[in-house]
Design a protein around this motif. Sequence first.
Motif, PDB file in Angstrom:
ATOM      1  N   ARG A 413      -8.454   2.616  29.875  1.00 31.97           N
ATOM      2  CA  ARG A 413      -9.716   3.278  30.205  1.00 31.97           C
ATOM      3  C   ARG A 413     -10.393   2.751  31.467  1.00 31.97           C
ATOM      4  N   PRO A 414     -10.490   1.431  31.680  1.00 35.80           N
ATOM      5  CA  PRO A 414     -11.209   0.957  32.884  1.00 35.80           C
ATOM      6  C   PRO A 414     -10.599   1.474  34.186  1.00 35.80           C
ATOM      7  N   ALA A 415      -9.273   1.425  34.298  1.00 34.78           N
ATOM      8  CA  ALA A 415      -8.623   1.908  35.522  1.00 34.78           C
ATOM      9  C   ALA A 415      -8.808   3.414  35.686  1.00 34.78           C
ATOM     10  N   ALA A 416      -8.731   4.154  34.578  1.00 36.54           N
ATOM     11  CA  ALA A 416      -8.926   5.601  34.648  1.00 36.54           C
ATOM     12  C   ALA A 416     -10.336   5.929  35.108  1.00 36.54           C
ATOM     13  N   ARG A 417     -11.309   5.202  34.596  1.00 38.37           N
ATOM     14  CA  ARG A 417     -12.707   5.455  34.975  1.00 38.37           C
ATOM     15  C   ARG A 417     -12.916   5.207  36.465  1.00 38.37           C
ATOM     16  N   LEU A 419     -10.699   5.468  38.881  1.00 37.65           N
ATOM     17  CA  LEU A 419     -10.043   6.527  39.649  1.00 37.65           C
ATOM     18  C   LEU A 419     -10.862   7.817  39.642  1.00 37.65           C
ATOM     19  N   ILE A 420     -11.413   8.161  38.492  1.00 35.98           N
ATOM     20  CA  ILE A 420     -12.188   9.398  38.380  1.00 35.98           C
ATOM     21  C   ILE A 420     -13.452   9.320  39.222  1.00 35.98           C
ATOM     22  N   VAL A 421     -14.129   8.184  39.167  1.00 35.39           N
ATOM     23  CA  VAL A 421     -15.336   8.005  39.982  1.00 35.39           C
ATOM     24  C   VAL A 421     -14.982   8.083  41.467  1.00 35.39           C
ATOM     25  N   ALA A 422     -13.846   7.488  41.835  1.00 38.36           N
ATOM     26  CA  ALA A 422     -13.434   7.485  43.245  1.00 38.36           C
ATOM     27  C   ALA A 422     -13.193   8.898  43.767  1.00 38.36           C
ATOM     28  N   GLN A 423     -12.726   9.778  42.909  1.00 40.08           N
ATOM     29  CA  GLN A 423     -12.455  11.151  43.352  1.00 40.08           C
ATOM     30  C   GLN A 423     -13.706  12.027  43.343  1.00 40.08           C
ATOM     31  N   GLN A 424     -14.823  11.485  42.846  1.00 36.64           N
ATOM     32  CA  GLN A 424     -16.110  12.193  42.864  1.00 36.64           C
ATOM     33  C   GLN A 424     -15.977  13.598  42.299  1.00 36.64           C
ATOM     34  N   MET A 425     -15.510  13.630  41.065  1.00 38.81           N
ATOM     35  CA  MET A 425     -15.254  14.923  40.437  1.00 38.81           C
ATOM     36  C   MET A 425     -16.503  15.791  40.334  1.00 38.81           C
ATOM     37  N   VAL A 426     -17.656  15.198  40.104  1.00 37.34           N
ATOM     38  CA  VAL A 426     -18.856  15.996  39.869  1.00 37.34           C
ATOM     39  C   VAL A 426     -19.442  16.526  41.163  1.00 37.34           C
ATOM     40  N   ALA A 427     -19.282  15.773  42.253  1.00 41.25           N
ATOM     41  CA  ALA A 427     -19.939  16.122  43.501  1.00 41.25           C
ATOM     42  C   ALA A 427     -19.028  16.826  44.486  1.00 41.25           C
ATOM     43  N   GLY A 428     -18.018  17.534  43.978  1.00 44.13           N
ATOM     44  CA  GLY A 428     -17.096  18.209  44.889  1.00 44.13           C
ATOM     45  C   GLY A 428     -17.731  19.395  45.567  1.00 44.13           C
ATOM     46  N   THR A 429     -17.081  19.853  46.646  1.00 42.56           N
ATOM     47  CA  THR A 429     -17.546  21.013  47.392  1.00 42.56           C
ATOM     48  C   THR A 429     -16.693  22.211  47.058  1.00 42.56           C
ATOM     49  N   PRO A 430     -17.285  23.353  46.688  1.00 40.05           N
ATOM     50  CA  PRO A 430     -16.480  24.531  46.362  1.00 40.05           C
ATOM     51  C   PRO A 430     -15.634  24.982  47.542  1.00 40.05           C
ATOM     52  N   ALA A 431     -14.526  25.617  47.240  1.00 41.14           N
ATOM     53  CA  ALA A 431     -13.617  26.069  48.287  1.00 41.14           C
ATOM     54  C   ALA A 431     -14.086  27.390  48.901  1.00 41.14           C
ATOM     55  N   GLU A 432     -15.076  28.047  48.329  1.00 42.03           N
ATOM     56  CA  GLU A 432     -15.557  29.314  48.831  1.00 42.03           C
ATOM     57  C   GLU A 432     -16.976  29.511  48.346  1.00 42.03           C
ATOM     58  N   ASP A 433     -17.684  30.481  48.876  1.00 44.10           N
ATOM     59  CA  ASP A 433     -18.998  30.829  48.386  1.00 44.10           C
ATOM     60  C   ASP A 433     -18.849  31.461  47.002  1.00 44.10           C
ATOM     61  N   VAL A 434     -19.756  31.086  46.112  1.00 44.77           N
ATOM     62  CA  VAL A 434     -19.749  31.667  44.774  1.00 44.77           C
ATOM     63  C   VAL A 434     -20.360  33.051  44.851  1.00 44.77           C
ATOM     64  N   SER A 435     -19.638  34.037  44.369  1.00 45.86           N
ATOM     65  CA  SER A 435     -20.155  35.412  44.456  1.00 45.86           C
ATOM     66  C   SER A 435     -20.001  36.121  43.117  1.00 45.86           C
TER      67      SER A 435
END
Length: 435
Positions: A413-417, A419-435
């Motif tokens: 779990r510690p290593a997985a946590r 890695l997930i934080v490093a990839q900033q899963m929550v703060a990603g940028t969408p690949a296109e405008d949401v329509s």
Amino acid sequence: MPEPRPSGARFRARVAGGFRALRHRNFRLFFAGQLISLIGTWMQSVAQSWLVYRLTGSSALLGLVGFSSQIPVFLMSPIGGLVVDRRSRKHIIIATQSVSMLLASLLAWVTLNGSVQVWQIFVLSALLGVVNAFDIPARQAFLVDMVGREDLINAIALNSSMFNGARIVGPAIAGLLVAVIGEGWCFFANAISYVAVIGGLLAMRISVHPPIAQRASAWIQILEGFRFVTVTKPIRAILFLLGLVSFAGMPYAVLMPIFADHILHEGVRGLGILMGVSGAGALVAALLLATRRDVTGLGRWVTMATAVFGISLAIFAFTTRIWLAAAFLFIVGFSMMIQMGASNTLIQSMTPDHIRGRVMAVYSMMFMGMAPFGAMFAGFMAERLGAPATIAAGAIVCVAGAAVFGLRLPSLRPAARELIVAQQMVAGTPAEDVS
């Protein structure tokens, strides 16, 4: 302090959130096209199994056809993953779907004109496996291009629900068509279904992901993907368990014609029912995964789902009533989807974008690539021990794998946590405008 929402409102909000990836136009096009195409794919899968069984009556040959269709995924996925990281994922998928349409058309042609032979099925299955070695990592990596990181978890779950929704409809249609007009028309319908997904891809407006630098040789870049998986303990453990289940547990699907005909005495109609019920369980599981907004607790889900999969599969192996077999296959499909969907989500959550194609290629090797070895082994074992004993033995191996993974989970779990934080899963940028 805001007032808490009523429980009914919370439930409706959670259900609505389960489809949030469909806000993206590109994903809507992908979803609709793939759903139609995958129904055709499942129709062909069931019809092809029945055709081989009708022509040969051999469980060993059923296993060998499964081996021929999936061994190229194991051997060639690393090359496919590198191509996915170097080229436009959209263009790769258009190419793979076009070739798949051609192969389905050839199979339909030789079947409908009455000249089909087992060796032709082997050759066409192997060629489709080569195509899948490029198609599977491309489609998995393409999800982030369509929805961005913020909706990636939901897109993975909806992609799985689409796959398993087709898994319900396709076998049911195939069971009817094979019984009435034969296998060839199922193959023809599958060929036509590719038009939908190719059309959806051509209609997409999507930004091209930045390709990896090509200063190093292709061999070095392929090894980079394996190295990342090898040194990343959480991903390595998840993939090992996934490969174990694919080898020991998944061959039950290859042996399903034997259960439907010789054990349950329901013929091709029973085959369609059994495959459809398993798909229904998987669809429910995928929709459950779609309501999740983060990866918290998914490691426990993987452990429990693998154990339930093995136990329910072992019980199914010795059932002799169609309704009881269907009930346990629903649980098999549900638990299998939880394990594989949660594993996919965790791996993608921990993987950097620049290496995603190559990591998903390793995922393909373990998910699809180990299955042919299991299918071939199970086919020969079923000739000697019988299909029930073969499936039960594989189920016990899955339960043992779940136990080992569960014991290791706290240390992972510690290593997985991190890695997930490093990839900033929550703060990603969408690949296109949401329509």
